[in-house]
Design a protein around this motif. Structure first.
Motif, PDB file in Angstrom:
ATOM      1  N   ALA A 178       0.826  -1.211   0.000  1.00  0.00           N
ATOM      2  CA  ALA A 178       0.000   0.000   0.000  1.00  0.00           C
ATOM      3  C   ALA A 178       0.862   1.264   0.000  1.00  0.00           C
ATOM      4  N   ILE A 179       1.914   1.262   0.819  1.00  0.00           N
ATOM      5  CA  ILE A 179       2.757   2.455   0.922  1.00  0.00           C
ATOM      6  C   ILE A 179       3.539   2.687  -0.367  1.00  0.00           C
ATOM      7  N   GLY A 180       3.755   1.615  -1.129  1.00  0.00           N
ATOM      8  CA  GLY A 180       4.466   1.764  -2.397  1.00  0.00           C
ATOM      9  C   GLY A 180       3.812   2.775  -3.318  1.00  0.00           C
ATOM     10  N   PHE A 181       2.506   2.960  -3.161  1.00  0.00           N
ATOM     11  CA  PHE A 181       1.785   3.933  -3.989  1.00  0.00           C
ATOM     12  C   PHE A 181       2.016   5.370  -3.521  1.00  0.00           C
ATOM     13  N   MET A 182       2.691   5.527  -2.346  1.00  0.00           N
ATOM     14  CA  MET A 182       2.991   6.872  -1.844  1.00  0.00           C
ATOM     15  C   MET A 182       4.341   7.373  -2.335  1.00  0.00           C
ATOM     16  N   ASN A 183       4.940   6.635  -3.224  1.00  0.00           N
ATOM     17  CA  ASN A 183       6.241   7.031  -3.739  1.00  0.00           C
ATOM     18  C   ASN A 183       6.202   8.458  -4.292  1.00  0.00           C
ATOM     19  N   ASN A 184       7.166   9.281  -3.833  1.00  0.00           N
ATOM     20  CA  ASN A 184       7.319  10.693  -4.227  1.00  0.00           C
ATOM     21  C   ASN A 184       6.304  11.629  -3.573  1.00  0.00           C
ATOM     22  N   VAL A 185       5.454  11.123  -2.678  1.00  0.00           N
ATOM     23  CA  VAL A 185       4.598  12.008  -1.891  1.00  0.00           C
ATOM     24  C   VAL A 185       5.482  12.782  -0.911  1.00  0.00           C
ATOM     25  N   GLY A 186       5.344  14.103  -0.888  1.00  0.00           N
ATOM     26  CA  GLY A 186       6.181  14.912  -0.008  1.00  0.00           C
ATOM     27  C   GLY A 186       7.651  14.811  -0.356  1.00  0.00           C
ATOM     28  N   HIS A 187       7.951  14.514  -1.612  1.00  0.00           N
ATOM     29  CA  HIS A 187       9.334  14.381  -2.087  1.00  0.00           C
ATOM     30  C   HIS A 187      10.082  13.251  -1.384  1.00  0.00           C
ATOM     31  N   LEU A 188       9.352  12.263  -0.861  1.00  0.00           N
ATOM     32  CA  LEU A 188       9.970  11.106  -0.216  1.00  0.00           C
ATOM     33  C   LEU A 188       9.606   9.845  -0.995  1.00  0.00           C
ATOM     34  N   GLU A 189      10.568   8.937  -1.088  1.00  0.00           N
ATOM     35  CA  GLU A 189      10.310   7.680  -1.790  1.00  0.00           C
ATOM     36  C   GLU A 189       9.547   6.715  -0.874  1.00  0.00           C
ATOM     37  N   GLY A 190       9.073   5.622  -1.478  1.00  0.00           N
ATOM     38  CA  GLY A 190       8.251   4.669  -0.741  1.00  0.00           C
ATOM     39  C   GLY A 190       8.924   4.098   0.490  1.00  0.00           C
ATOM     40  N   TRP A 191      10.240   3.826   0.421  1.00  0.00           N
ATOM     41  CA  TRP A 191      10.933   3.235   1.563  1.00  0.00           C
ATOM     42  C   TRP A 191      10.899   4.175   2.768  1.00  0.00           C
ATOM     43  N   SER A 192      10.990   5.477   2.533  1.00  0.00           N
ATOM     44  CA  SER A 192      10.937   6.441   3.640  1.00  0.00           C
ATOM     45  C   SER A 192       9.584   6.393   4.335  1.00  0.00           C
ATOM     46  N   TRP A 193       8.522   6.308   3.546  1.00  0.00           N
ATOM     47  CA  TRP A 193       7.187   6.263   4.143  1.00  0.00           C
ATOM     48  C   TRP A 193       6.943   4.976   4.914  1.00  0.00           C
ATOM     49  N   ILE A 194       7.568   3.882   4.486  1.00  0.00           N
ATOM     50  CA  ILE A 194       7.449   2.636   5.255  1.00  0.00           C
ATOM     51  C   ILE A 194       7.963   2.854   6.673  1.00  0.00           C
ATOM     52  N   PHE A 195       9.145   3.449   6.797  1.00  0.00           N
ATOM     53  CA  PHE A 195       9.728   3.696   8.117  1.00  0.00           C
ATOM     54  C   PHE A 195       8.926   4.728   8.916  1.00  0.00           C
ATOM     55  N   ILE A 196       8.542   5.818   8.274  1.00  0.00           N
ATOM     56  CA  ILE A 196       7.868   6.912   8.983  1.00  0.00           C
ATOM     57  C   ILE A 196       6.499   6.483   9.501  1.00  0.00           C
ATOM     58  N   ILE A 197       5.697   5.876   8.632  1.00  0.00           N
ATOM     59  CA  ILE A 197       4.338   5.486   9.043  1.00  0.00           C
ATOM     60  C   ILE A 197       4.372   4.427  10.141  1.00  0.00           C
ATOM     61  N   GLN A 198       5.249   3.436   9.992  1.00  0.00           N
ATOM     62  CA  GLN A 198       5.327   2.406  11.024  1.00  0.00           C
ATOM     63  C   GLN A 198       5.909   2.956  12.323  1.00  0.00           C
ATOM     64  N   GLY A 199       6.813   3.911  12.225  1.00  0.00           N
ATOM     65  CA  GLY A 199       7.361   4.532  13.433  1.00  0.00           C
ATOM     66  C   GLY A 199       6.310   5.314  14.200  1.00  0.00           C
ATOM     67  N   LEU A 200       5.514   6.096  13.493  1.00  0.00           N
ATOM     68  CA  LEU A 200       4.456   6.866  14.145  1.00  0.00           C
ATOM     69  C   LEU A 200       3.410   5.943  14.770  1.00  0.00           C
ATOM     70  N   ALA A 201       3.082   4.844  14.072  1.00  0.00           N
ATOM     71  CA  ALA A 201       2.127   3.881  14.625  1.00  0.00           C
ATOM     72  C   ALA A 201       2.684   3.249  15.894  1.00  0.00           C
ATOM     73  N   THR A 202       3.983   2.987  15.919  1.00  0.00           N
ATOM     74  CA  THR A 202       4.633   2.408  17.107  1.00  0.00           C
ATOM     75  C   THR A 202       4.504   3.345  18.299  1.00  0.00           C
ATOM     76  N   ILE A 203       4.710   4.621  18.081  1.00  0.00           N
ATOM     77  CA  ILE A 203       4.602   5.605  19.161  1.00  0.00           C
ATOM     78  C   ILE A 203       3.186   5.604  19.745  1.00  0.00           C
ATOM     79  N   ILE A 204       2.189   5.548  18.879  1.00  0.00           N
ATOM     80  CA  ILE A 204       0.794   5.542  19.348  1.00  0.00           C
ATOM     81  C   ILE A 204       0.505   4.295  20.175  1.00  0.00           C
TER      82      ILE A 204
END
Length: 482
Positions: free
Chosen positions: A195-221
């Motif tokens: 699913a996150i692969g479709f976010m590639n280049n969103v906010g000038h970030l590639e898909g791998w960055s969003w994998i780390f960011i989204i899962q990190g934020l979910a971990t904090i919650i």
């Protein structure tokens, strides 16, 4: 002489003796719960403990393993990773994890679990989030090292925590329930990466960055939720009645308070001198090498079968779902039959067959079936090995230290697994699969030797007890689980 260890652990009133708390049982008033009340009690405890720690471990394993999914989503190209740099980024996690596992598990003896476990989870959530913003290989390796520091105290801490609640023949099933979150993490990571692969280049970030960011934020919650929902130990649990607390104390075969008169340091040092700690640690390593190898490289292996990135991510899902079902089933029957080693041997053999399939010239569909065997076998044996040692270590400080040593040795297998899958060996990874097969064979040998050693020790203890005129229930206290 009793027909079985379980027979020796039941007194005339039907109350199970606690092998390491026998003296405490004699001093406290008997507590009897009918089977229905007892079943409801354990179900109530399960409901309060297992879902939350399982959910937390789900994110723990996702956060350490999602780098395998990120590899297919642009991590290698944007950070210009070449040669063995990806492998180094993998294994630095295990260096810090192994170094800090023991001291962090000792810290748990002085800090409430409801604060310690969510606290370290919050820390690794922060680290994971910032990992999505790294711009170079050194930054990635540094963040992976810090992630290992933060996660080090979680798994052994949870196993120790559960051993304070459950009798030994109920423990493995609960360990498997929360450990199965590792398999679910593999499935969920594949879906999430797709699913996150479709976010590639969103906010000038590639898909791998969003994998780390989204899962990190979910971990904090999730860590914040855990801080408000986790309970500590039975004696302070508000959802238990006084009678239920006494019953748990009697039933639990892993003691809390019976550490004798020695100092804390002496108890911890005794774990280093106990032969079974090192034997079980090496056995766990023999399982962890195949388990971590397939965890980190399954998306790449599937991609090398000829599937594109999207399909490779999705094909990991059914593999891990199968492992989840297998882990829980194996643990259930292991606890029901009150025995560990046959399930470890069968799991080892299943994984062994799967890896042998990988080095053959079999078709892609057969090799994909082989990945099912690899993951199911490697994951199913894990909780049995961890619980086997937890069952046989007495005294809370020795148990905490011994389990940290065991899991720390097991995670050295992660260092090995991180370095055997080299880019130059693609697409078949013959050398890596051969190493995995070697460790599985060593695991079989160590398991058989462990059974021999435990049985010999039990025979010696029974003979000594009978010579001294000690009754069955008392000498059953010192017998090892096999």
């Amino acid at each position: 002489m009793p027909s079985s260890l379980s027979d020796a652990m039941v007194d005339k009133s039907g109350v199970t003796f606690c092998p390491t708390d026998a003296s405490n049982v004699q001093e406290s008033s008997p507590v009897n719960l009918d089977p229905e009340r007892e079943r409801k009690l354990w179900r109530k405890i399960d409901f309060r403990l297992v879902p939350m720690i399982s959910f937390m471990y789900l994110f723990s394993f996702m956060d350490r393993g999602n780098i395998g999914n990120a590899k297919l989503e642009g991590l290698m190209t944007q950070l210009h990773l070449t040669g063995s740099q990806f492998n180094v980024a993998l294994f630095v996690f295990f260096i810090s994890y192994s170094l800090f596992e023991f001291p962090e598990n000792i810290i748990l003896q002085s800090v409430r679990p409801s604060r310690w476990l969510p606290g370290i989870m919050f820390a690794w959530g922060i680290i994971m989030t910032f990992m999505g913003l790294v711009k170079s290989y050194p930054q990635l390796a540094g963040m992976r090292f810090l992630l290992g520091v933060a996660e080090a105290g979680f798994y052994p801490g949870v196993v120790f925590y559960l051993s304070m609640w459950y009798p030994k023949y109920k423990l493995i099933y609960r360990v498997a329930l929360f450990s199965s979150a590792a398999a679910v993490a593999g499935a969920f990571s594949g879906l999430l990466a797709y699913a996150i692969g479709f976010m590639n280049n969103v906010g000038h970030l590639e898909g791998w960055s969003w994998i780390f960011i989204i899962q990190g934020l979910a971990t904090i919650i999730v860590s914040l939720v855990g801080a408000f929902t986790l309970v500590n130990y039975p004696d302070t649990a508000k959802f238990l009645s006084a009678e239920e607390k006494r019953f748990i104390k009697v039933q639990r075969t892993l003691d809390i308070d019976n550490d004798g008169e020695s100092t804390v340091a002496q108890h911890i040092l005794s774990a280093f001198a106990d032969w079974q700690v090192w034997l079980m640690g090496f056995l766990l390593m023999c399982i962890d090498v195949p388990a971590y190898g397939i965890t980190f490289f399954l998306p790449t292996i599937l991609n090398n079968f000829g599937y594109d990135t999207t399909i490779s991510q999705l094909l990991t899902v059914p593999v891990y779902l199968g492992a989840t079902i297998s882990m829980i089933s194996v643990a259930h029957f292991s606890d029901s039959m009150k025995i560990r080693f046959p399930f470890i041997i069968v799991s080892d053999l299943v994984s062994l067959v799967g890896y042998i399939i990988q080095i053959t010239n079999a078709s892609t569909s057969v090799k994909y079936f082989g990945t099912f065997l690899v993951v199911i076998g490697a994951y199913s044996g894990f909780p049995c090995v961890v619980g086997w040692l937890a069952n046989n270590l007495h005294g809370k400080y020795k148990r905490a230290g011994g389990m940290a040593i065991q899991v720390g040795m097991g995670n050295l297998g992660g260092i090995i697994a991180s370095n055997i899958f080299q880019t130059r060996d693609e697409p078949r990874y013959i050398l890596a699969f051969a190493v995995e097969i070697g460790f599985l064979c060593m695991g079989l040998i160590v398991t058989v030797f462990s059974v021999y050693a435990y049985r010999r020790a039990n025979t010696a203890r029974i003979s000594s007890a009978q010579r001294d005129g000690i009754n069955d229930a008392k000498y059953a206290v010192g017998l090892y689980v096999i």
